[in-house]
Design a protein around this motif. Structure first.
Motif, PDB file in Angstrom:
ATOM      1  N   ALA A   1      43.076  38.688  55.843  1.00  0.00           N
ATOM      2  CA  ALA A   1      43.036  38.093  57.175  1.00  0.00           C
ATOM      3  C   ALA A   1      43.441  39.115  58.232  1.00  0.00           C
ATOM      4  CB  ALA A   1      43.951  36.870  57.241  1.00  0.00           C
ATOM      5  N   VAL A   2      44.417  39.974  57.902  1.00  0.00           N
ATOM      6  CA  VAL A   2      44.849  41.013  58.844  1.00  0.00           C
ATOM      7  C   VAL A   2      43.723  42.022  59.045  1.00  0.00           C
ATOM      8  CG1 VAL A   2      46.476  42.890  59.244  1.00  0.00           C
ATOM      9  CG2 VAL A   2      47.282  40.731  58.266  1.00  0.00           C
ATOM     10  N   HIS A   3      43.181  42.537  57.931  1.00  0.00           N
ATOM     11  CA  HIS A   3      42.059  43.486  58.008  1.00  0.00           C
ATOM     12  C   HIS A   3      41.467  43.652  56.609  1.00  0.00           C
ATOM     13  CE1 HIS A   3      39.665  47.072  58.871  1.00  0.00           C
ATOM     14  NE2 HIS A   3      39.856  46.801  60.148  1.00  0.00           N
ATOM     15  N   THR A   4      40.155  43.774  56.560  1.00  0.00           N
ATOM     16  CA  THR A   4      39.482  43.914  55.264  1.00  0.00           C
ATOM     17  C   THR A   4      39.984  45.139  54.506  1.00  0.00           C
ATOM     18  OG1 THR A   4      37.512  42.861  56.180  1.00  0.00           O
ATOM     19  CG2 THR A   4      37.241  44.076  54.136  1.00  0.00           C
ATOM     20  N   ASP A   5      40.194  46.251  55.221  1.00  0.00           N
ATOM     21  CA  ASP A   5      40.657  47.472  54.549  1.00  0.00           C
ATOM     22  C   ASP A   5      42.053  47.292  53.962  1.00  0.00           C
ATOM     23  OD1 ASP A   5      38.311  48.705  55.188  1.00  0.00           O
ATOM     24  OD2 ASP A   5      39.103  49.780  56.940  1.00  0.00           O
ATOM     25  N   LEU A   6      42.925  46.556  54.684  1.00  0.00           N
ATOM     26  CA  LEU A   6      44.270  46.308  54.158  1.00  0.00           C
ATOM     27  C   LEU A   6      44.186  45.477  52.886  1.00  0.00           C
ATOM     28  CD1 LEU A   6      47.347  46.519  54.472  1.00  0.00           C
ATOM     29  CD2 LEU A   6      47.269  44.437  55.870  1.00  0.00           C
ATOM     30  N   GLY A   7      43.344  44.474  52.878  1.00  0.00           N
ATOM     31  CA  GLY A   7      43.171  43.664  51.676  1.00  0.00           C
ATOM     32  C   GLY A   7      42.703  44.491  50.503  1.00  0.00           C
ATOM     33  N   ALA A   8      41.750  45.400  50.757  1.00  0.00           N
ATOM     34  CA  ALA A   8      41.197  46.216  49.675  1.00  0.00           C
ATOM     35  C   ALA A   8      42.230  47.166  49.088  1.00  0.00           C
ATOM     36  CB  ALA A   8      39.993  47.002  50.190  1.00  0.00           C
ATOM     37  N   GLN A   9      43.225  47.587  49.893  1.00  0.00           N
ATOM     38  CA  GLN A   9      44.215  48.571  49.438  1.00  0.00           C
ATOM     39  C   GLN A   9      45.525  47.933  48.976  1.00  0.00           C
ATOM     40  OE1 GLN A   9      44.622  51.208  52.794  1.00  0.00           O
ATOM     41  NE2 GLN A   9      42.579  52.088  52.548  1.00  0.00           N
ATOM     42  N   THR A  10      45.550  46.621  48.885  1.00  0.00           N
ATOM     43  CA  THR A  10      46.790  45.927  48.517  1.00  0.00           C
ATOM     44  C   THR A  10      47.192  46.224  47.083  1.00  0.00           C
ATOM     45  OG1 THR A  10      46.353  44.126  50.061  1.00  0.00           O
ATOM     46  CG2 THR A  10      47.850  43.651  48.237  1.00  0.00           C
ATOM     47  N   VAL A  11      48.466  46.576  46.900  1.00  0.00           N
ATOM     48  CA  VAL A  11      49.006  46.763  45.540  1.00  0.00           C
ATOM     49  C   VAL A  11      50.238  45.890  45.308  1.00  0.00           C
ATOM     50  CG1 VAL A  11      48.125  49.101  45.266  1.00  0.00           C
ATOM     51  CG2 VAL A  11      50.384  48.760  46.293  1.00  0.00           C
TER      52      VAL A  11
ATOM     53  N   GLU B   1      54.845  41.121  54.229  1.00  0.00           N
ATOM     54  CA  GLU B   1      54.628  42.560  54.340  1.00  0.00           C
ATOM     55  C   GLU B   1      53.742  42.999  53.177  1.00  0.00           C
ATOM     56  OE1 GLU B   1      57.077  46.809  54.146  1.00  0.00           O
ATOM     57  OE2 GLU B   1      58.171  44.905  54.273  1.00  0.00           O
ATOM     58  N   ILE B   2      52.631  43.623  53.475  1.00  0.00           N
ATOM     59  CA  ILE B   2      51.686  44.062  52.448  1.00  0.00           C
ATOM     60  C   ILE B   2      51.972  45.515  52.088  1.00  0.00           C
ATOM     61  CG2 ILE B   2      49.261  44.434  51.886  1.00  0.00           C
ATOM     62  CD1 ILE B   2      50.085  41.498  52.086  1.00  0.00           C
ATOM     63  N   ILE B   3      52.098  45.790  50.801  1.00  0.00           N
ATOM     64  CA  ILE B   3      52.286  47.151  50.296  1.00  0.00           C
ATOM     65  C   ILE B   3      50.922  47.660  49.841  1.00  0.00           C
ATOM     66  CG2 ILE B   3      53.465  48.580  48.591  1.00  0.00           C
ATOM     67  CD1 ILE B   3      55.562  46.267  48.424  1.00  0.00           C
ATOM     68  N   LYS B   4      50.499  48.802  50.371  1.00  0.00           N
ATOM     69  CA  LYS B   4      49.155  49.286  50.056  1.00  0.00           C
ATOM     70  C   LYS B   4      49.202  50.658  49.389  1.00  0.00           C
ATOM     71  CE  LYS B   4      48.263  51.361  54.606  1.00  0.00           C
ATOM     72  NZ  LYS B   4      47.339  51.400  55.762  1.00  0.00           N
ATOM     73  N   GLY B   5      48.132  50.965  48.705  1.00  0.00           N
ATOM     74  CA  GLY B   5      47.983  52.264  48.053  1.00  0.00           C
ATOM     75  C   GLY B   5      46.624  52.846  48.377  1.00  0.00           C
ATOM     76  N   LYS B   6      46.562  54.160  48.619  1.00  0.00           N
ATOM     77  CA  LYS B   6      45.312  54.796  49.030  1.00  0.00           C
ATOM     78  C   LYS B   6      44.225  54.685  47.974  1.00  0.00           C
ATOM     79  CE  LYS B   6      47.398  58.126  52.225  1.00  0.00           C
ATOM     80  NZ  LYS B   6      47.585  59.566  52.561  1.00  0.00           N
TER      81      LYS B   6
ATOM     82  N   ALA C   1      38.457  36.550  51.816  1.00  0.00           N
ATOM     83  CA  ALA C   1      39.010  37.307  50.699  1.00  0.00           C
ATOM     84  C   ALA C   1      38.060  37.289  49.510  1.00  0.00           C
ATOM     85  CB  ALA C   1      40.377  36.749  50.301  1.00  0.00           C
ATOM     86  N   ARG C   2      37.543  36.114  49.154  1.00  0.00           N
ATOM     87  CA  ARG C   2      36.648  36.014  47.994  1.00  0.00           C
ATOM     88  C   ARG C   2      35.389  36.851  48.200  1.00  0.00           C
ATOM     89  NH1 ARG C   2      38.265  32.150  44.459  1.00  0.00           N
ATOM     90  NH2 ARG C   2      36.263  32.182  43.376  1.00  0.00           N
ATOM     91  N   ALA C   3      34.820  36.766  49.397  1.00  0.00           N
ATOM     92  CA  ALA C   3      33.598  37.516  49.665  1.00  0.00           C
ATOM     93  C   ALA C   3      33.855  39.023  49.620  1.00  0.00           C
ATOM     94  CB  ALA C   3      33.030  37.116  51.029  1.00  0.00           C
ATOM     95  N   SER C   4      34.974  39.463  50.197  1.00  0.00           N
ATOM     96  CA  SER C   4      35.290  40.895  50.220  1.00  0.00           C
ATOM     97  C   SER C   4      35.545  41.426  48.814  1.00  0.00           C
ATOM     98  CB  SER C   4      36.513  41.145  51.108  1.00  0.00           C
ATOM     99  OG  SER C   4      36.268  40.735  52.436  1.00  0.00           O
ATOM    100  N   ILE C   5      36.271  40.654  48.003  1.00  0.00           N
ATOM    101  CA  ILE C   5      36.565  41.081  46.627  1.00  0.00           C
ATOM    102  C   ILE C   5      35.264  41.177  45.832  1.00  0.00           C
ATOM    103  CG2 ILE C   5      37.682  40.411  44.458  1.00  0.00           C
ATOM    104  CD1 ILE C   5      39.818  38.985  46.295  1.00  0.00           C
ATOM    105  N   ARG C   6      34.437  40.153  45.933  1.00  0.00           N
ATOM    106  CA  ARG C   6      33.176  40.166  45.181  1.00  0.00           C
ATOM    107  C   ARG C   6      32.290  41.328  45.606  1.00  0.00           C
ATOM    108  NH1 ARG C   6      32.101  33.644  45.245  1.00  0.00           N
ATOM    109  NH2 ARG C   6      32.998  33.186  43.204  1.00  0.00           N
ATOM    110  N   ARG C   7      32.252  41.593  46.911  1.00  0.00           N
ATOM    111  CA  ARG C   7      31.408  42.694  47.381  1.00  0.00           C
ATOM    112  C   ARG C   7      31.920  44.033  46.854  1.00  0.00           C
ATOM    113  NH1 ARG C   7      30.753  43.546  53.710  1.00  0.00           N
ATOM    114  NH2 ARG C   7      33.015  43.612  53.505  1.00  0.00           N
ATOM    115  N   ALA C   8      33.238  44.263  46.923  1.00  0.00           N
ATOM    116  CA  ALA C   8      33.790  45.537  46.463  1.00  0.00           C
ATOM    117  C   ALA C   8      33.562  45.742  44.968  1.00  0.00           C
ATOM    118  CB  ALA C   8      35.290  45.595  46.780  1.00  0.00           C
ATOM    119  N   VAL C   9      33.821  44.687  44.191  1.00  0.00           N
ATOM    120  CA  VAL C   9      33.636  44.787  42.747  1.00  0.00           C
ATOM    121  C   VAL C   9      32.168  44.987  42.408  1.00  0.00           C
ATOM    122  CG1 VAL C   9      33.805  43.511  40.579  1.00  0.00           C
ATOM    123  CG2 VAL C   9      35.712  43.481  42.189  1.00  0.00           C
TER     124      VAL C   9
END
Length: 697
Positions: free
Chosen positions: A408-418, A440-445, A462-470
Motif C-alpha cells: 500500500a505504501v509503494h509497490t517497490d517497498l512491498g517487493a523488497q520486504t523481508v 515499520e517495514i524492513i527491506k532488503g535490496k 498485493a496479490r496482483a504485484s506478487i503474482r506478477r513478480a513471481v
C-alpha cells in the motif's frame, strides 16, 4: 420523464451560465438517434439517458457531465460514433462518452471472458476524470430502478449480482452512500427475494405495532441535546433490509436477535458541536464499548467524515447514532460528486488514489478471472487504519498484514520486504494488523516477493504485484530453458533454421513473439513434434506412423505453485505421478518434496510448511510404485512382464519382498506417463489370471 425545458431549468438553478443551446442540441440528438427504440418497460429508450441526466442534475454536476449522460448510450445502441460525438459536442464529451461506453461493452461479455484491456482503459479514463464513473453510477442506478420490467429472471439476477459486486462498492469508495444504499436494496430484492420479503414483512409489523417509535426516540435525542444548548437536526429510520440481512448473516442470528434495527443521524452546526453532542449522548445513555468510531479526525479513504456510536436505549434497545455537521452530511451522501458540484475537484484528487492502484492491479492481472478477483478486493469496504513510523496514515481492509501495508505504501517497498515491526516489535509477516498499529517495514535490496505470501495477503494490489513478480521471474527462467531445448529440436529438423523460420513458426502456433515460443517449449506446453512441424511443415510425417512408446520419451515434469528457483523432488514414500492431487512440504534450507494428498507420511505429521501445488501443463513421465502378488507357478512372472510391455511401461526396478506358497509378492517401480496410464495398467494386471492382487503403494 424530464421534458427538455425542465432539464434545462434544473441545470440553470445551480449554473446560470450554462450553454442552453448546447444542452438543447444534446437532448434533441439523443431523442433522434434512439428514435423508436423501446425499453423493456415499453417506454421510449431515450427516456433512460434523459433520466440519467436528471440524476446528474441532482448531483449539481457541470454541463459536460449532463451532456455525457444524455449521450452515453448513443455509441453503443445507435449508429453514432465517437467521432460524431466529438464533432458535435467537443473532445471532453467524446472522451467521457467513450469511457462510459467501454464499461457497458464489458458487461455484455460472459463473466469469465471480460476484456482486461477494455477495463484497463475504462479505469484509466475514470482515474483521469472521475465524471466517467459518476455518469456510469447514475446509469446503473436508473437501470436498477427499472430492473423489474425485464422478463428473464436469469438476466435480472446477473445485473443484480454485477451491481452488488462492482457498482455498489464503487459507489461506496467514492462516498456516494445514497447511491450505494439504493443499489444494494434493489439488488438484494432480486438476489434474495425470500429474505427480502421476510425482512420487509417484519419491519412492516414493527411499524404497525409502534409506528411512532422512531419519531419518539429522535425527539428524546433532540431534547437531550437542546438541554445542553445544542441546536441540531435529528432524523431516524429503520435500517435497510439488506443491512439487516447482512448483520443476520455475519452474526449467525435470526431477525428477533437483531436489536439495533434503528439508526439516527444528528446534524450539528460545526465540528466542535459534533464532539459536544457525542459527550452529551454518552452521558445520558450508556454507550456500547468498541462501537465508537471517529471518522471526523480520521476520515475514510473516500472522504467520509462522521462520528459513529451505539447507545443502549430503554428496554435494552440498541440504536446507532451518526453525528456530523451540515457540510459533512452534504459531502458524505454524494461523496466526490459533491466536490465537483462545489468546484473543489482538486481537493477530491487524493480520494481517488485507489483508482491508480486499480490500474496497477489490471496491468498485473494474468487473466479476466484474476482481474475481477483483484478488482473486487480493491473496492470492498471494512477498513482499518495503520501508520508509518513517521505518522503517514494508510487505510487497509480488515485482516491486512504487514505485506499488504508495504504494498500500500509503494509497490517497490512491498517487493523488497523481508521483515516487519508492529508497534516497535518484530512480528511475522503474516501477522494481522489492528486499528492504529504503527508498522515499520524492513527491506532488503536482494529481496523478492514470495509465492507463499499469497496464503495470507488480503489486498488486491498485493496479490496482483506478487503474482506478477513471481510470474515474470518464472517466465524468464522457463524461457531460458526453452531456448536450450529449442536448439536441440532445431538440430533434428531437416533444414537450417534461421530468424525467418522462427518468425513463421510463431505465427503458425498463434503466439505473440519468439519469447512466448521459448516459454511454451520450456513449460512443456508444446512438444517436440509440434515445434518441428511449425518450423518445417511436413517434416514430422515419418513420426506419425510410429507406435508411441512413453517409456522411450524424456520425462517432462513441471510443478505449478512453487517459488521460481526452488528445487523439488517427488517423494519416495508415495511416488506421485501426473494426475495425482499433490501438496509440497518444505523444511528450512531444504527444497520442496512433492507428495500425493493422501500420503500416509503426511497423515502421520511432518514438521514443515505445506504448499498447495499443481502439475504443470503436459507434465508426463514419472515413477509409480506397485505391490503385485503373483500366483507362485511357472510363467506368471513372464505374463506380468508381457502386461507391462503391452501397456508401454518401463520397469525401473523389481524387488521380491515375500514368498509364501502359493504366492510371491513384488515391489515394482514403473515409469509411466501419468495417473491414467498407471490406472489402465493396474486394471490390466488385476484382470490377469496370473495376478492374485495388484495395488499402488
Amino acid at each position: 420523464m424530464l421534458r427538455q425545458y425542465e432539464l434545462i431549468e434544473r441545470v440553470k438553478e445551480y449554473d446560470p451560465d450554462v450553454d442552453e443551446a448546447l444542452l438543447n442540441r444534446a437532448y434533441v440528438y439523443t431523442v433522434q438517434k434512439h428514435g423508436s427504440q423501446k425499453r423493456a418497460s415499453g417506454d421510449p429508450y431515450f427516456s433512460h439517458p434523459v433520466e440519467v441526466a436528471g440524476l446528474m442534475t441532482d448531483l449539481r454536476l457541470d454541463q459536460t457531465s449532463i451532456i455525457t449522460a444524455l449521450l452515453h448510450d448513443t455509441v453503443e445502441d445507435t449508429l453514432a460514433t465517437i467521432e460524431d460525438i466529438e464533432h458535435n459536442f467537443g473532445k471532453d464529451v467524446a472522451r467521457l462518452v467513450d469511457g462510459v461506453t467501454k464499461l457497458s461493452k464489458i458487461e455484455q461479455m460472459p463473466e469469465n471472458e471480460r476484456a482486461a484491456e477494455n477495463l484497463r482503459k475504462f479505469l484509466l479514463a475514470m482515474s483521469e476524470d472521475i465524471r466517467v464513473l459518476l455518469v456510469k453510477l447514475g446509469d446503473r442506478l436508473h437501470n436498477m430502478r427499472t430492473l423489474h420490467h425485464i422478463k428473464k429472471p436469469e438476466k435480472r439476477q446477473r445485473i443484480a449480482r454485477e451491481t452488488m459486486d462492482i457498482y455498489a462498492p464503487l459507489a461506496e469508495r467514492v462516498g456516494m452512500y445514497e447511491y450505494m444504499r439504493e443499489m444494494q436494496a434493489l439488488a438484494f430484492e432480486q438476489l434474495e427475494p425470500d429474505a427480502f420479503a421476510t425482512i420487509t414483512g417484519r419491519l412492516e409489523q414493527i411499524r404497525k405495532q409502534d409506528g411512532q417509535q422512531v419519531d419518539a426516540i429522535a425527539l428524546k435525542i433532540k431534547q437531550a441535546l437542546a438541554e445542553a444548548g445544542l441546536q441540531v437536526e435529528v432524523t431516524g429510520r429503520e435500517k435497510h433490509p439488506y443491512s439487516i440481512w447482512k448483520k443476520m448473516a455475519e452474526r449467525h442470528v435470526n431477525f428477533e436477535q437483531i436489536t439495533d434495527i434503528f439508526a439516527f443521524r444528528v446534524l450539528t452546526e460545526n465540528v466542535e458541536d459534533c464532539y459536544r453532542a457525542l459527550g452529551v449522548l454518552h452521558t445520558v445513555w450508556q454507550f456500547l464499548p468498541g462501537r465508537f468510531k471517529d471518522y471526523v479526525s480520521t476520515p475514510k479513504n473516500n472522504g467520509y467524515r462522521s462520528l459513529h456510536t451505539s447507545l443502549i436505549y430503554e428496554n435494552s434497545m440498541r440504536v446507532e447514532v451518526q453525528i456530523r455537521d451540515q457540510d459533512m452530511h452534504r459531502r458524505n451522501e454524494f461523496g466526490l460528486a459533491a466536490h465537483w458540484a462545489y468546484k473543489q475537484a482538486d481537493h477530491a484528487d487524493g480520494q481517488v488514489g485507489w483508482l491508480r492502484d486499480l490500474i496497477e492491479i489490471v496491468d498485473a492481472s494474468h487473466d479476466a478471472e484474476e482481474l475481477l478477483e483483484h478488482t473486487r478486493m480493491a473496492v470492498y469496504q471494512d477498513r482499518i487504519f495503520a501508520f508509518t513510523p513517521k505518522g503517514a496514515l494508510f487505510q487497509l481492509p480488515k485482516g491486512a498484514t504487514p505485506v499488504d501495508f508495504a504494498f500500500a505504501v509503494h509497490t517497490d517497498l512491498g517487493a523488497q520486504t523481508v521483515g516487519a515491526k508492529v508497534n516497535n516489535r518484530h512480528v511475522p509477516l503474516r501477522t494481522v494488523l489492528d486499528n492504529g498499529d504503527v508498522v515499520e517495514i524492513i527491506k532488503g535490496k536482494e529481496a523478492e516477493p514470495q509465492m507463499s505470501w499469497l496464503g495470507f495477503v488480503v489486498t488486491g494490489k498485493a496479490r496482483a504485484s506478487i503474482r506478477r513478480a513471481v510470474r515474470q521471474k518464472e517466465r524468464g527462467e522457463v524461457a531460458a530453458l526453452g531456448k536450450k531445448l529449442f536448439e536441440e529440436i532445431a538440430d533434428r529438423v531437416p533444414a537450417k533454421i534461421g530468424k525467418k523460420a522462427v518468425r513463421e513458426a510463431v505465427k503458425r502456433l498463434d503466439l505473440d513473439d519468439e519469447e512466448a515460443l521459448m516459454y511454451a517449449i520450456g513449460s512443456a506446453d508444446l512438444d517436440d513434434l509440434e515445434v518441428m512441424e511449425a518450423l518445417v511443415p511436413g517434416c514430422t510425417a515419418e513420426f506419425a506412423l510410429e507406435e508411441p512408446d512413453w517409456s522411450k520419451r524424456d520425462r517432462a515434469i513441471s510443478i505449478r505453485g512453487l517459488t521460481p528457483g526452488v528445487g523439488f523432488q517427488l517423494a519416495e514414500c508415495c511416488h506421485p505421478v501426473p494426475g495425482d492431487r499433490i501438496v509440497g512440504t518444505r523444511k528450512p534450507k531444504e527444497g520442496v518434496e512433492v507428495h500425493t494428498i493422501d500420503c500416509l507420511t503426511l497423515a502421520s505429521g511432518i514438521d514443515s510448511d505445506w504448499i498447495d501445488l499443481q502439475w504443470g501443463k503436459r507434465s508426463h513421465g514419472a515413477i509409480g510404485r506397485l505391490r503385485v502378488t503373483l500366483y507362485d507357478r511357472p510363467g506368471t512372472l513372464a505374463e506380468m512382464a508381457g502386461i507391462f510391455a503391452k501397456n508401454h511401461v518401463n520397469v525401473k526396478s523389481l524387488l521380491q519382498t515375500h514368498l509364501d506358497h502359493p504366492f510371491t509378492s513384488y515391489e515394482i517401480d514403473l515409469e509411466v506417463q501419468d495417473l491414467a496410464h498407471l490406472t489402465r495398467m493396474l486394471s490390466a494386471l488385476r484382470a490377469s489370471d496370473a495376478v492374485a492382487q495388484a495395488e499402488r503403494m
